[in-house]
Design a protein around this motif. Structure first.
Motif, PDB file in Angstrom:
ATOM      1  N   GLU A 199       1.285  -1.221  -0.132  1.00 51.11           N
ATOM      2  CA  GLU A 199       0.052  -0.160  -0.313  1.00 51.11           C
ATOM      3  C   GLU A 199       0.987   1.688  -0.016  1.00 51.11           C
ATOM      4  OE1 GLU A 199      -2.751   0.080   3.695  1.00 51.11           O
ATOM      5  OE2 GLU A 199      -4.449  -0.479   1.708  1.00 51.11           O
ATOM      6  N   LEU A 202       2.187   1.740  -3.492  1.00 44.62           N
ATOM      7  CA  LEU A 202       1.292   1.852  -4.287  1.00 44.62           C
ATOM      8  C   LEU A 202       0.380   3.638  -3.861  1.00 44.62           C
ATOM      9  CD1 LEU A 202      -0.768  -1.143  -3.997  1.00 44.62           C
ATOM     10  CD2 LEU A 202      -0.526   0.103  -6.290  1.00 44.62           C
ATOM     11  N   ALA A 203       1.026   3.811  -2.879  1.00 47.41           N
ATOM     12  CA  ALA A 203       0.063   5.634  -3.157  1.00 47.41           C
ATOM     13  C   ALA A 203       1.098   6.330  -3.067  1.00 47.41           C
ATOM     14  CB  ALA A 203      -0.280   5.659  -1.227  1.00 47.41           C
ATOM     15  N   LEU A 204       2.168   5.415  -3.080  1.00 44.53           N
ATOM     16  CA  LEU A 204       3.421   7.095  -4.051  1.00 44.53           C
ATOM     17  C   LEU A 204       2.895   6.965  -5.445  1.00 44.53           C
ATOM     18  CD1 LEU A 204       6.422   6.068  -1.012  1.00 44.53           C
ATOM     19  CD2 LEU A 204       5.507   7.817  -1.823  1.00 44.53           C
ATOM     20  N   GLY A 205       2.559   5.826  -5.660  1.00 39.46           N
ATOM     21  CA  GLY A 205       2.490   5.627  -7.322  1.00 39.46           C
ATOM     22  C   GLY A 205       2.994   5.895  -8.042  1.00 39.46           C
ATOM     23  N   SER A 206       3.109   4.175  -7.371  1.00 41.55           N
ATOM     24  CA  SER A 206       3.964   3.075  -8.022  1.00 41.55           C
ATOM     25  C   SER A 206       2.894   2.040  -8.968  1.00 41.55           C
ATOM     26  CB  SER A 206       4.611   2.062  -6.810  1.00 41.55           C
ATOM     27  OG  SER A 206       5.068   3.097  -6.047  1.00 41.55           O
TER      28      SER A 206
ATOM     29  N   ARG B  82      -9.844   6.876   1.624  1.00 48.22           N
ATOM     30  CA  ARG B  82      -9.187   5.596   0.617  1.00 48.22           C
ATOM     31  C   ARG B  82      -9.663   6.541  -1.219  1.00 48.22           C
ATOM     32  NH1 ARG B  82      -5.748   1.849   3.304  1.00 48.22           N
ATOM     33  NH2 ARG B  82      -6.505   0.806   1.053  1.00 48.22           N
ATOM     34  N   ASN B  85      -7.682   8.700  -3.217  1.00 49.72           N
ATOM     35  CA  ASN B  85      -6.452   8.410  -4.304  1.00 49.72           C
ATOM     36  C   ASN B  85      -6.851   6.701  -4.568  1.00 49.72           C
ATOM     37  OD1 ASN B  85      -5.840   6.947  -2.106  1.00 49.72           O
ATOM     38  ND2 ASN B  85      -3.861   7.297  -1.830  1.00 49.72           N
ATOM     39  N   MET B  87      -7.870   4.352  -3.663  1.00 58.29           N
ATOM     40  CA  MET B  87      -6.773   3.127  -3.256  1.00 58.29           C
ATOM     41  C   MET B  87      -8.098   1.905  -3.017  1.00 58.29           C
ATOM     42  SD  MET B  87      -4.120   3.240  -2.545  1.00 58.29           S
ATOM     43  CE  MET B  87      -3.332   2.100  -1.019  1.00 58.29           C
ATOM     44  N   ARG B 118      -1.865   8.428  -7.561  1.00 60.74           N
ATOM     45  CA  ARG B 118      -1.901   8.861  -6.177  1.00 60.74           C
ATOM     46  C   ARG B 118      -0.795   9.642  -6.744  1.00 60.74           C
ATOM     47  NH1 ARG B 118      -2.713   2.782  -7.823  1.00 60.74           N
ATOM     48  NH2 ARG B 118      -4.823   2.569  -7.106  1.00 60.74           N
ATOM     49  N   LYS B 119       0.077   9.928  -7.856  1.00 62.53           N
ATOM     50  CA  LYS B 119       1.461  10.665  -7.520  1.00 62.53           C
ATOM     51  C   LYS B 119       0.557  11.987  -6.903  1.00 62.53           C
ATOM     52  CE  LYS B 119       3.609   8.156 -11.069  1.00 62.53           C
ATOM     53  NZ  LYS B 119       4.157   8.049 -12.636  1.00 62.53           N
ATOM     54  N   MET B 123      -0.192   9.834   0.539  1.00 60.69           N
ATOM     55  CA  MET B 123      -1.288   8.675   1.374  1.00 60.69           C
ATOM     56  C   MET B 123       0.119   8.167   3.058  1.00 60.69           C
ATOM     57  SD  MET B 123      -4.159   5.904   1.061  1.00 60.69           S
ATOM     58  CE  MET B 123      -5.523   6.355   2.657  1.00 60.69           C
ATOM     59  N   PHE B 125      -0.399   6.010   6.034  1.00 58.60           N
ATOM     60  CA  PHE B 125      -0.675   5.357   7.179  1.00 58.60           C
ATOM     61  C   PHE B 125      -1.729   5.242   8.569  1.00 58.60           C
ATOM     62  CE2 PHE B 125       0.100   3.927   2.516  1.00 58.60           C
ATOM     63  CZ  PHE B 125      -1.187   3.720   2.017  1.00 58.60           C
ATOM     64  N   ARG B 192       8.560  10.518   3.098  1.00 62.57           N
ATOM     65  CA  ARG B 192       7.968   9.038   1.305  1.00 62.57           C
ATOM     66  C   ARG B 192       7.143  10.523   0.897  1.00 62.57           C
ATOM     67  NH1 ARG B 192       7.298   3.779   2.813  1.00 62.57           N
ATOM     68  NH2 ARG B 192       5.626   3.999   3.254  1.00 62.57           N
ATOM     69  N   ALA B 193       6.265  10.488   1.023  1.00 66.91           N
ATOM     70  CA  ALA B 193       4.600  11.035   1.203  1.00 66.91           C
ATOM     71  C   ALA B 193       5.110  12.613   0.235  1.00 66.91           C
ATOM     72  CB  ALA B 193       3.049  11.288   1.453  1.00 66.91           C
TER      73      ALA B 193
END
Lengths: 315, 292
Positions: A199, A202-206, B82, B85, B87, B118-119, B123, B125, B192-193
């Protein structure tokens, strides 16, 4: 009066907590389980010891140098020649072709099952894959000899093509044999990677391919390599397929189209012949066995170190 | 490369527009300037394998605001988050109806690629989920996925600074992220986000696994981040919602005629109003602690 009463209560509590009688059943179970554990260790040690003694006797007659550097293997001929290198190359060539099949396909199958397949597809495909592991190796051997070799001969475009006995066909079929082991173990390792990591990626756009190659496979690497090592050990130790399909001609060559003998192939065919106990031919079997054991042992140690270095521990 | 430059300029612009205003009157900037909707959620219903998780939700998320989604467990607030984006696409059987617009584009439109969504909408968590890689590689993961190969050091440093983590980790960028404390791990996930320069950051109970001190640091961080990003946070902690958010959406659990539970949006308004003078009795009962 009061003191006595208290005393009695205390005694009563004490009695409730005391051991009534030893639990014999539990002790028995513990002993039996311990015995089971010891049996496997004793067997392993026993095999090593059984290998060591005749091997030492062998090397008192044949020098280590001749054995490990000689390029001609004819131990049962007169005069005999004890260069084990052709058997080692035979083993390595068949193993190489087995790995060339099972590494990409095994990892690919595992990635598909773990990352792409729907739960329904996986529930059908994984058991089917595992059935492959239950096929006796002699069946694979004749499959290689009577199906794969003629097929290779038919579709071969350049040069002469493979002979009736050849290392290529044996190696490829051996790869198919190992495939379920590698795929199944790798898939277990990949499925065990926490969903949170997927997750996160994926949330980073992978996309799925990036998630698989950059997150899941690195995190599952130790399990994947463990499966791989098991696969290599099976390829090196596999006997029936190479005996049937690769022939039994010791041959110092890297050309997979030629017939070859592997270390296991020699042990099986020499063991079937009548070698008098104590003869040099008899001891040769054990020497080759010891060398085979040493090779797998070193390979396993090497891969364990490799895994320690590169794996990503996720918990 | 081009995208990165574009992203950077955009954030700088946003910063220029918003920061002075907020410095003057941080509480009431929404009253002075017209609220600019970035994401609009319109009559959204989410079903998992046919059973409704949350029904008929409508509200909008404004640029550079923090929007909090609160409510009891099972009220569908995480589900809704969710959706923003996409998910939920990853859950087999999930089905979203209604529309979610981002800058006027329907996120569930036919030509929309969830990976691209998502780019732009990142997100964070509930459970910190750093990759089992080095701190540097964790932050560089998103840019690398985007194909950025140059200036990674700069991006990593900038992101870690914005997540107020740089000073703590600058000397051990190559050690594993799993050696960090839970609070640091969560701030790393935030770094990271933001390394991919998103517009919106969705946070799904980001502090529920953290101690109060780490929680406080993340809340402070959110205040700083909202000058550059738009934040939507799901939280079980009502004080947290009251402390950090500008707008609050209160969800509740309903039971339909088949005895199945589903979530519904009760009220969406300024956080101050939700916590001091809510329009709905259910909201008042919840925020004053009578239920839940």
């Amino acid at each position: 009066m009061e003191a006595t009463e208290m005393r009695t209560t205390e005694d009563l509590q004490m009695k409730q907590l005391m051991v009534v009688r030893p639990r014999y059943g539990e002790l028995l179970i513990q002993a039996l389980l311990g015995l089971c554990a010891i049996v496997s260790i004793v067997t392993t040690v026993g095999i090593v010891l059984a290998l060591v003694e005749p091997s030492i006797e062998f090397f008192s007659e044949v020098s280590l140098k001749e054995f490990f550097t000689g390029v001609n293997w004819a131990p049962l001929f007169n005069p005999p020649s004890f260069g084990v290198i052709p058997l080692i190359t035979g083993t390595l060539v068949t193993t190489f072709w087995a790995l060339a099949v099972c590494l990409p396909f095994g990892l690919g199958a595992a990635t598909y099952l773990s990352e792409y397949a729907s739960p329904r597809t996986r529930s059908i495909l994984k058991p089917v894959l595992e059935v492959l592991a239950g096929i006796p190796t002699v069946v694979y051997g004749f499959f290689a000899l009577t199906f794969v070799t003629p097929l290779l001969q038919d579709i071969w475009l350049v040069g002469e093509g493979p002979g009736v006995f050849n290392a290529l066909s044996a190696g490829l079929v051996m790869g198919v044999m190992i495939l379920p082991t590698i795929a199944s173990l790798s898939e277990d390792a990949m499925s065990a990677v926490p969903g949170g990591l997927r997750e996160g990626a994926l949330a980073l756009g992978s996309n799925k391919a990036q998630v698989s190659t950059r997150v899941v496979i690195p995190a599952a690497l130790s399990g994947i390599v463990a499966g791989f090592v098991l696969g290599v050990s099976r390829a090196v130790g596999e006997t029936m397929i190479v005996l049937v399909a690769a022939g039994s001609t010791p041959n110092l060559s890297l050309n997979p189209l030629e017939a070859m003998q592997t270390m296991t192939g020699f042990i099986a065919s020499a063991g079937l012949g009548d070698q008098p106990t104590g003869s040099i031919g008899f001891k040769t079997i054990f020497a080759v066995g010891a060398a085979l054991f040493a090779i797998t042992f070193v390979m396993n140690m090497f891969s364990i170190r490799l895994v320690r270095k590169y794996r990503e521990v996720y918990e | 490369m081009a995208r990165k430059v574009e992203g950077t300029t955009m954030t700088e612009e946003n910063q220029a527009q918003v920061t002075p205003m907020q410095q003057i009157e941080p509480q009431h900037h929404a009253d002075k300037a017209p609220r600019e909707s970035l994401v609009t959620v319109d009559d959204v219903t989410v079903k998992y394998s046919g059973s409704t998780a949350v029904e008929g939700v409508t509200f909008d998320i404004a640029t550079n605001e923090i929007t909090a989604l609160i409510g009891a467990s099972g009220c569908g607030k995480s589900t809704l988050l969710r959706c923003i984006n996409r998910m939920n696409d990853l859950i087999p059987g999930a089905e979203v109806t209604g529309t979610i617009n981002y800058k006027g584009v329907d996120l569930y439109g036919e030509k929309i690629d969830p990976v691209q969504v998502r780019k732009l909408i990142g997100m964070v968590f509930q459970k910190p989920n750093p990759f089992p890689k080095s701190i540097y590689d964790n932050v560089a993961f998103g840019p690398r996925v985007l194909g950025i190969k140059e200036d990674l050091d700069e991006i990593v440093e900038k992101s870690l600074r914005r997540a107020s983590l740089w000073d703590e980790v600058k000397n051990r960028l190559n050690s594993s992220a799993l050696g960090m404390s839970g609070g640091q791990q969560q701030r790393l996930c935030i770094a990271r986000a933001i390394a991919t320069s998103p517009d919106v950051i969705l946070m799904d109970e980001p502090c529920s696994a953290l101690d109060p001190i780490s929680t406080g640091r993340i809340e402070d961080l959110m205040e700083e981040l909202k000058t550059r990003y738009t934040i939507v946070i799901v939280t079980h902690n009502m004080q947290q919602a009251a402390r950090v958010s500008d707008k609050t959406a209160f969800f509740t659990v309903n039971v339909n005629e088949d005895d199945k539970r589903f979530g519904q949006l009760v009220e969406f308004d300024d956080t101050e109003k939700i916590f001091t003078n809510p329009s709905d009795q259910r909201t008042e009962d919840y925020v004053t602690g009578k239920v839940g």
